[in-house]
Write a protein that holds these residues in place. Structure first.
Motif: not given
Length: 300
Positions: A64-70, A199-210
């Protein structure tokens, strides 16, 4: 020599059989952050050298070949499966006359390329007002624009907020980015501070303060005659949006002062109650604009 011959023929057959890969399709589409598992049901993976692409991480477990695209890359990449060279020398066979040549020298030339189209992921942003001042619902976040830069300082996208403050950037590779506000609407100041993030797989919503445009509105209330003015405690004023909806109420203290911080917009101020027998002031309009840090009214 029958059994020995059959064993040899089976080895040759297994070696020539090649791979039967499950879990892969031609020019396979994957997303940044995906993991793909490819299995050789012929159990011949051991006969191949596996050469990884530059934008993936490989792990081989049995067949088996396991391939991760991070990865911080969006585009095409591939894996090469190359038949191992069993012999690193030339074989010589001597035979005479009609004798059969039973041995063939050299290696089988067998190379398989697995292609992957790596697609970026979407980043979700949300514009927020963290001032703590209640919204008057006269204005929203529409018309606020941003530029997105990668870690090399290259502009990758220009985006705009919708009325609820949602902003999306599509097809982005993992990596470091900065977002910069480049324009605003009439109700907000321009926030000149860049928002940088990973930005990675754990990134949620990024808040932009006005930064909302705010003014402190103050009423100083008196009662009595022009020659004997007394500060009025307990006078209540309603502050209304021009559509008639109540924004808030304020009440004068013992010094006759009532204060509130108002966001950008127009308001109708109406006295609701006051000291018994004292004059109730007429309604008036307050217009909160840019560059007005405070608005003060003295009422009798």
């Amino acid at each position: 020599i029958g059994p020995q011959k059959n064993n040899i023929l089976k080895l040759v057959s297994d070696y020539n059989e090649g791979l039967d890969l499950r879990g892969y399709s031609n020019n396979m589409n994957v997303n940044v952050g995906d993991t793909v598992v490819i299995n050789d049901v012929n159990n011949n993976l051991m006969y191949y050298d596996i050469i990884s692409g530059e934008h993936m991480n490989l792990k081989i477990v049995d067949q088996t070949i396991h391939i991760n695209f991070d990865t911080d890359y969006v585009g095409t990449d591939s894996i090469i499966l190359k038949r191992k060279e069993v012999y690193d020398y030339s074989s010589i066979l001597y035979y005479q006359g009609p004798s059969q040549k039973l041995i063939s020298n050299g290696n089988i030339d067998d190379e398989i390329e697995l292609l992957f189209d790596i697609n970026g992921m979407n980043i979700s942003f949300l514009v927020v007002d963290n001032s703590g001042v209640k919204s008057n619902n006269q204005y929203n976040f529409e018309g606020i624009d941003y530029e997105i830069y990668n870690e090399d300082g290259e502009l990758i996208e220009v985006v705009s907020s919708n009325e609820t403050g949602k902003v999306f950037v599509e097809g982005v590779a993992y990596g470091n980015y900065c977002i910069r506000q480049i324009s605003t609407n009439e109700a907000y100041e321009l926030n000149e501070s860049d928002k940088c993030f990973e930005f990675n797989k754990n990134t949620g919503v990024v808040y932009l303060e006005v930064i909302p445009i705010l003014s402190e509105f103050e009423i100083l209330k008196f009662y009595g005659s022009d020659y004997d003015l007394v500060r009025e405690e307990g006078a209540v004023f309603g502050i209304y949006n021009l559509d008639g909806s109540l924004y808030d109420k304020i009440k004068t203290n013992r010094n006759g002062i009532a204060k509130i911080t108002l966001p950008y917009g127009e308001y109708l101020v109406s006295q609701i109650s006051g000291k018994k027998g004292c004059h109730m002031v007429d309604d008036f309009i307050v217009d909160v604009k840019k560059d007005e840090e405070s608005i003060k009214y003295t009422l009798v």
